[in-house]
Write an enzyme that holds these catalytic residues in place. Sequence first.
Site, mmCIF file in Angstrom:
data_model
loop_
_atom_site.group_PDB
_atom_site.id
_atom_site.type_symbol
_atom_site.label_atom_id
_atom_site.label_comp_id
_atom_site.label_asym_id
_atom_site.label_seq_id
_atom_site.Cartn_x
_atom_site.Cartn_y
_atom_site.Cartn_z
ATOM 1 N N MET A 165 0.857 -1.185 0.000
ATOM 2 C CA MET A 165 0.000 0.000 0.000
ATOM 3 C C MET A 165 0.889 1.230 0.000
ATOM 4 O O MET A 165 1.781 1.369 0.847
ATOM 5 C CB MET A 165 -0.984 0.000 1.166
ATOM 6 C CG MET A 165 -0.431 -0.158 2.543
ATOM 7 S SD MET A 165 -1.778 -0.104 3.754
ATOM 8 C CE MET A 165 -0.866 -0.360 5.272
ATOM 9 N N TYR A 442 4.316 2.925 12.733
ATOM 10 C CA TYR A 442 3.662 2.864 11.425
ATOM 11 C C TYR A 442 2.234 2.331 11.492
ATOM 12 O O TYR A 442 1.774 1.888 12.524
ATOM 13 C CB TYR A 442 4.504 2.122 10.394
ATOM 14 C CG TYR A 442 4.857 0.676 10.589
ATOM 15 C CD1 TYR A 442 5.764 0.077 9.718
ATOM 16 C CD2 TYR A 442 4.325 -0.114 11.602
ATOM 17 C CE1 TYR A 442 6.114 -1.257 9.849
ATOM 18 C CE2 TYR A 442 4.653 -1.437 11.732
ATOM 19 C CZ TYR A 442 5.562 -2.011 10.853
ATOM 20 O OH TYR A 442 5.898 -3.340 10.986
ATOM 21 N N GLU A 443 1.535 2.462 10.358
ATOM 22 C CA GLU A 443 0.095 2.183 10.263
ATOM 23 C C GLU A 443 -0.712 3.087 11.196
ATOM 24 O O GLU A 443 -1.720 2.683 11.773
ATOM 25 C CB GLU A 443 -0.214 0.706 10.558
ATOM 26 C CG GLU A 443 0.519 -0.267 9.675
ATOM 27 C CD GLU A 443 0.428 0.075 8.198
ATOM 28 O OE1 GLU A 443 -0.551 0.719 7.778
ATOM 29 O OE2 GLU A 443 1.352 -0.276 7.451
ATOM 30 N N GLY A 444 -0.269 4.322 11.327
ATOM 31 C CA GLY A 444 -0.915 5.271 12.234
ATOM 32 C C GLY A 444 -0.255 5.186 13.587
ATOM 33 O O GLY A 444 -0.339 4.144 14.253
#
Length: 598
Positions: A165, A442-444
């Site tokens: 992504m 990561y990933e928010g």
Amino acid sequence: MPIYTPPLRDMQFVLHEVLGVSDEFKALPAHAEVDAQTIDAVLAAGGRFAAEVTFPLNTGGDAQGCQHNPSTHAVTTPTGFKQAYAQYVEGGWAALSCDPAYGGQGLPLVLNQCFYEMLNAANQAWTMYPGLSHGAYACLHAHGTPEQKKIYLPKLTSGAWTGTMCLTEAHCGTDLGLLRTKAEPQADGSYKITGSKIFISAGEHDMAGNIVHLVLARLPDAPAGSKGISLFVCPKFIVHADGSLGERNAIDCAGLEHKMGIHGNATAQIMLDGASGSLVGQPHKGLAAMFVMMNAARLGVGNQSLGLTEVAYQNALAYAKERLQMRSLAGPRARDLPADPIIVHPDVRRMLLTAKAYAEGGRALSSYCALLLDKEQQHPDEKVRQASSEMLALLTPIVKAFITDNGYEATTLCQQVFGGHGYIKESGMEQHVRDARINMIYEGTNTIQALDLLGRKVLGNNGATLKKFGQLLGQLAQEAGTNRSMAEFITPLVELGEQLTPLTTEIGLRGLQNPDEVGAAAVDYLRITGHLVFGYFFARMAQVALRQMAAGNADPFYPAKLQTARFYFARLFPETATLLHRVRAGSQTLMDTDLALA
């Protein structure tokens, strides 16, 4: 030498004795025939793959890292990674929980989640290559066109191709509304994508025949902000109508990030210069489509830290039993040896038990969430699907943030058990600490997760979903009744639940006057809620253990589980008292600090 033994017994306990997954599956037509024997057999085989194939590559992969060739833009993964991936594909592991319509085995997601815990414990950097592909598969399965599904899903299912992504750009991190990558419509219905992306995990490598990039970009008529983002699928190699691969797409790896950890994974800087892509979903609705992948990734990142917590604990425990140093404060324990093993010392046990409790609590929560996802996707009753989706939405930021915060603490404590030997590479412990640190980012970031939990998932619906979780607590308390042996678990759990409701209302009212009140409370609020959730599962696990012991089961697993639960409630759960005080301190001492931060 580092060690890793798949925690199959604890997985079986959680799945069969606590969650009763086989009975849950009977209500899901797609999984009705999946029984305990099938689950145990798959997990045993998966554990062997993790321990025997990917774990031996972990320390070497960290030392070697990935190599980028600037002239060809190619990336070479560490020695053995490509061969291990070929074994993974050949063994059918990529297809484990995928749709049979695209060549998948159709097994439950909760089974895949447990398998991935073992992979993450064995080698997080390697596991990120196939792990991201599951998110790309889920996104295209939910939002792809029939043509996109036909082209990409069979290859992602088999593992022949991997996925990524592509969200982040150098000038904006979590604030995707600022992204600048452009998508120009073409006469043939395709799009030309131009822009640059950074921090793209598994963005370029030599392990699979193609890489399916899911890219966020803006159409020419896109409105500003996050409402103007569209999603596109851009393969590394152009795919012809017959499925064969054509020329290289205009997507290049400009470089690899020089990272603190996960060196074996290629974190790429991706350049798109008129790359050919196709629209996924509706124009300007790309963020909603991408959230399928992002939410899966957030559950996956929690699972990464769960795996690291487990492997760090196993190694620290083994070391503490062998390392001789000083004598027990209560007098010599190993009189035939010149010193006692350090496991006799109370603080060493505190560190070990903290890691053990965080691993076991995380495993229960992670498995429960995967079961909710199975029910959301497969249950025939719409009300059950909706209720499962709602509860999963509440728990996802807790999985991501609470488990990863705990994972970093646990790996650091396990490193501390090793003393100076934990600070050098030979023990493998410093790698676990470095690898665990990224999972909080990561990933928010975990602050973003906290704001999501408090702002959207709790205050956003006036605490309706949180109240439903409270009903689970009430049901458990009612089951325990006047059982004195359960009181040490139920009483503090109920007390915290009763405190959380007025606390939530208080934050909401303060937030109406000053939104910074929500921001100031969010991180501590998530941690309070995380302990509430972990406490609920530890109480359930204690309940099962007590029943087995009362029935005469002599398996030492059950009193061991009870001891871990008692440690959790006595030593870790009380953190909530401090957190409650900090939340009520408000935002002023944070925001009225211009002079202090001048």
